[in-house]
Design a protein around this motif. Structure first.
Motif, PDB file in Angstrom:
ATOM      1  N   SER A  34     -60.671 -31.872  -9.992  1.00 31.17           N
ATOM      2  CA  SER A  34     -60.315 -30.525 -10.417  1.00 31.17           C
ATOM      3  C   SER A  34     -59.621 -29.766  -9.292  1.00 31.17           C
ATOM      4  O   SER A  34     -58.640 -29.042  -9.519  1.00 31.17           O
ATOM      5  N   ILE A  35     -60.118 -29.942  -8.078  1.00 34.54           N
ATOM      6  CA  ILE A  35     -59.477 -29.296  -6.923  1.00 34.54           C
ATOM      7  C   ILE A  35     -58.060 -29.840  -6.741  1.00 34.54           C
ATOM      8  O   ILE A  35     -57.100 -29.086  -6.510  1.00 34.54           O
ATOM      9  N   TYR A  36     -57.919 -31.149  -6.877  1.00 30.21           N
ATOM     10  CA  TYR A  36     -56.599 -31.763  -6.742  1.00 30.21           C
ATOM     11  C   TYR A  36     -55.663 -31.253  -7.829  1.00 30.21           C
ATOM     12  O   TYR A  36     -54.494 -30.928  -7.569  1.00 30.21           O
ATOM     13  N   ARG A  37     -56.188 -31.182  -9.064  1.00 31.79           N
ATOM     14  CA  ARG A  37     -55.388 -30.670 -10.182  1.00 31.79           C
ATOM     15  C   ARG A  37     -54.914 -29.251  -9.899  1.00 31.79           C
ATOM     16  O   ARG A  37     -53.735 -28.914 -10.090  1.00 31.79           O
ATOM     17  N   VAL A  41     -50.962 -27.952  -9.621  1.00 29.07           N
ATOM     18  CA  VAL A  41     -50.441 -26.878 -10.468  1.00 29.07           C
ATOM     19  C   VAL A  41     -49.970 -25.708  -9.610  1.00 29.07           C
ATOM     20  O   VAL A  41     -48.883 -25.152  -9.829  1.00 29.07           O
ATOM     21  N   ALA A  42     -50.777 -25.343  -8.623  1.00 28.25           N
ATOM     22  CA  ALA A  42     -50.407 -24.223  -7.755  1.00 28.25           C
ATOM     23  C   ALA A  42     -49.149 -24.547  -6.958  1.00 28.25           C
ATOM     24  O   ALA A  42     -48.273 -23.692  -6.788  1.00 28.25           O
ATOM     25  N   GLY A  43     -49.043 -25.790  -6.482  1.00 21.57           N
ATOM     26  CA  GLY A  43     -47.875 -26.174  -5.691  1.00 21.57           C
ATOM     27  C   GLY A  43     -46.594 -26.158  -6.503  1.00 21.57           C
ATOM     28  O   GLY A  43     -45.558 -25.662  -6.045  1.00 21.57           O
ATOM     29  N   LEU A  44     -46.646 -26.676  -7.728  1.00 20.30           N
ATOM     30  CA  LEU A  44     -45.460 -26.682  -8.570  1.00 20.30           C
ATOM     31  C   LEU A  44     -45.088 -25.265  -9.013  1.00 20.30           C
ATOM     32  O   LEU A  44     -43.903 -24.914  -9.076  1.00 20.30           O
ATOM     33  N   SER A  45     -46.088 -24.454  -9.309  1.00 13.63           N
ATOM     34  CA  SER A  45     -45.815 -23.061  -9.676  1.00 13.63           C
ATOM     35  C   SER A  45     -45.178 -22.313  -8.511  1.00 13.63           C
ATOM     36  O   SER A  45     -44.245 -21.527  -8.700  1.00 13.63           O
ATOM     37  N   ARG A  46     -45.663 -22.593  -7.316  1.00 16.10           N
ATOM     38  CA  ARG A  46     -45.091 -21.952  -6.134  1.00 16.10           C
ATOM     39  C   ARG A  46     -43.650 -22.398  -5.912  1.00 16.10           C
ATOM     40  O   ARG A  46     -42.780 -21.590  -5.559  1.00 16.10           O
ATOM     41  N   ALA A  47     -43.377 -23.690  -6.149  1.00 18.41           N
ATOM     42  CA  ALA A  47     -42.004 -24.196  -6.001  1.00 18.41           C
ATOM     43  C   ALA A  47     -41.063 -23.504  -6.983  1.00 18.41           C
ATOM     44  O   ALA A  47     -39.929 -23.145  -6.628  1.00 18.41           O
ATOM     45  N   LEU A  48     -41.515 -23.289  -8.209  1.00 23.88           N
ATOM     46  CA  LEU A  48     -40.688 -22.580  -9.187  1.00 23.88           C
ATOM     47  C   LEU A  48     -40.471 -21.134  -8.760  1.00 23.88           C
ATOM     48  O   LEU A  48     -39.376 -20.586  -8.901  1.00 23.88           O
ATOM     49  N   MET A  67     -46.136 -18.564 -17.207  1.00 23.67           N
ATOM     50  CA  MET A  67     -44.958 -19.240 -17.748  1.00 23.67           C
ATOM     51  C   MET A  67     -44.714 -20.547 -17.000  1.00 23.67           C
ATOM     52  O   MET A  67     -44.361 -21.569 -17.619  1.00 23.67           O
ATOM     53  N   ALA A  68     -44.892 -20.534 -15.688  1.00 24.43           N
ATOM     54  CA  ALA A  68     -44.690 -21.739 -14.893  1.00 24.43           C
ATOM     55  C   ALA A  68     -45.692 -22.826 -15.275  1.00 24.43           C
ATOM     56  O   ALA A  68     -45.345 -23.998 -15.390  1.00 24.43           O
ATOM     57  N   ARG A  69     -46.945 -22.426 -15.493  1.00 22.31           N
ATOM     58  CA  ARG A  69     -47.963 -23.410 -15.882  1.00 22.31           C
ATOM     59  C   ARG A  69     -47.651 -24.006 -17.248  1.00 22.31           C
ATOM     60  O   ARG A  69     -47.851 -25.201 -17.480  1.00 22.31           O
ATOM     61  N   ALA A  70     -47.159 -23.175 -18.159  1.00 23.79           N
ATOM     62  CA  ALA A  70     -46.773 -23.695 -19.471  1.00 23.79           C
ATOM     63  C   ALA A  70     -45.606 -24.671 -19.341  1.00 23.79           C
ATOM     64  O   ALA A  70     -45.553 -25.699 -20.031  1.00 23.79           O
ATOM     65  N   PHE A  71     -44.669 -24.370 -18.443  1.00 22.40           N
ATOM     66  CA  PHE A  71     -43.510 -25.241 -18.243  1.00 22.40           C
ATOM     67  C   PHE A  71     -43.907 -26.583 -17.657  1.00 22.40           C
ATOM     68  O   PHE A  71     -43.456 -27.639 -18.119  1.00 22.40           O
ATOM     69  N   LEU A  72     -44.752 -26.575 -16.650  1.00 23.47           N
ATOM     70  CA  LEU A  72     -45.037 -27.827 -15.966  1.00 23.47           C
ATOM     71  C   LEU A  72     -45.873 -28.786 -16.815  1.00 23.47           C
ATOM     72  O   LEU A  72     -45.954 -29.974 -16.513  1.00 23.47           O
TER      73      LEU A  72
END
Length: 253
Positions: A34-37, A41-48, A67-72
């Motif tokens: 869960s921590i890894y997940r 998610v946080a890393g990809l959202s930050r990249a966006l 919106m970023a979480r829905a996209f990824l």
């Protein structure tokens, strides 16, 4: 370990911990996964957020993160170069119902995506306007120009260039968004530059970028915009760094 199951579980908390993800006792380790997940998610959202800072400012952090979480969940990175993540984000925004109240949001994102591609494009020396002035007038309609690797157009029914420019300042004033704009993005040297250009010039530039000779590109622009100024547009685009390489003069026969 099934990599597809692992990737799916990263994006869907309702799925079980993938097989092979265990603690020292050999038991499934849901907490660590869960921590890894959350980190993914946080890393990809930050990249966006870093690639689309104007979009983020327009909607606010909470809305953007949602919106970023829905996209990824529908689009994972296809490249190890994280700065390239989000090429399809503008199209996703266009179909994201909660963002429908901001009809210019998707096109603003498209402009930001173009900006990133321009930033990472190959280096090239811009074609000096003086080189065009040296071509005999009777030969000029036959000339074909190569677009600079970093040059691209973004066109919209909304004032995306003005919106983008306004959000480069810390304090943003009111912007009249409901006006069509054509935006030329260039990087003649080191810095990416965003220029709102006349619509007719954008039509002309688009034709040139597609490989049309200058005479044919001008005819296309004239057909849609009778007030098109060929000389002003050609030299203006060249001065902004839209072209690279050497002019190629076709055979009149």
């Amino acid at each position: 370990m099934d990599q597809s199951a692992f990737a799916a579980a990263l994006l869907d908390p309702s799925l079980p911990v993938p097989g092979g993800v265990t603690c020292a006792r050999g038991e499934p380790d849901a907490t660590r996964f869960s921590i890894y997940r959350n980190n993914v998610v946080a890393g990809l959202s930050r990249a966006l957020g870093e690639r689309f800072p104007v979009v983020r400012r327009l909607v606010g952090d909470a809305f953007f993160n949602g919106m970023a979480r829905a996209f990824l969940t529908t689009s994972l990175p296809q490249s190890p170069l994280i700065f390239a993540y989000g090429d399809t984000f503008p199209d996703f925004i266009a179909g994201f119902a909660p963002a429908a109240a901001l009809p210019y949001l998707a096109d603003t994102a498209r402009l930001e995506a173009v900006w990133t591609r321009a930033y990472h494009a190959a280096d090239a020396t811009p074609l000096p306007a003086e080189r065009l002035l040296a071509i005999a007038p009777e030969r000029l309609p036959l000339v074909r120009l190569s677009p600079h690797p970093a040059a691209a157009l973004a066109r919209s029914d909304f004032a995306i260039g003005t919106i983008w420019q306004a959000h480069q300042a810390e304090a943003v004033g009111s912007v009249a968004a409901m006006a069509p704009e054509c935006v030329l993005v260039t990087r003649p040297v080191f810095d990416v530059r965003v220029h709102v250009v006349p619509t007719a010039d954008g039509v002309f530039a688009d034709a040139v970028f597609r490989g049309e000779a200058l005479g044919e590109a001008a005819a296309i622009a004239f057909a849609r915009h009778p007030d098109f100024d060929f000389g002003h547009a050609l030299l203006g685009l060249a001065s902004l760094g839209a072209f690279a390489g050497s002019p190629s003069q076709g055979d009149p026969t």
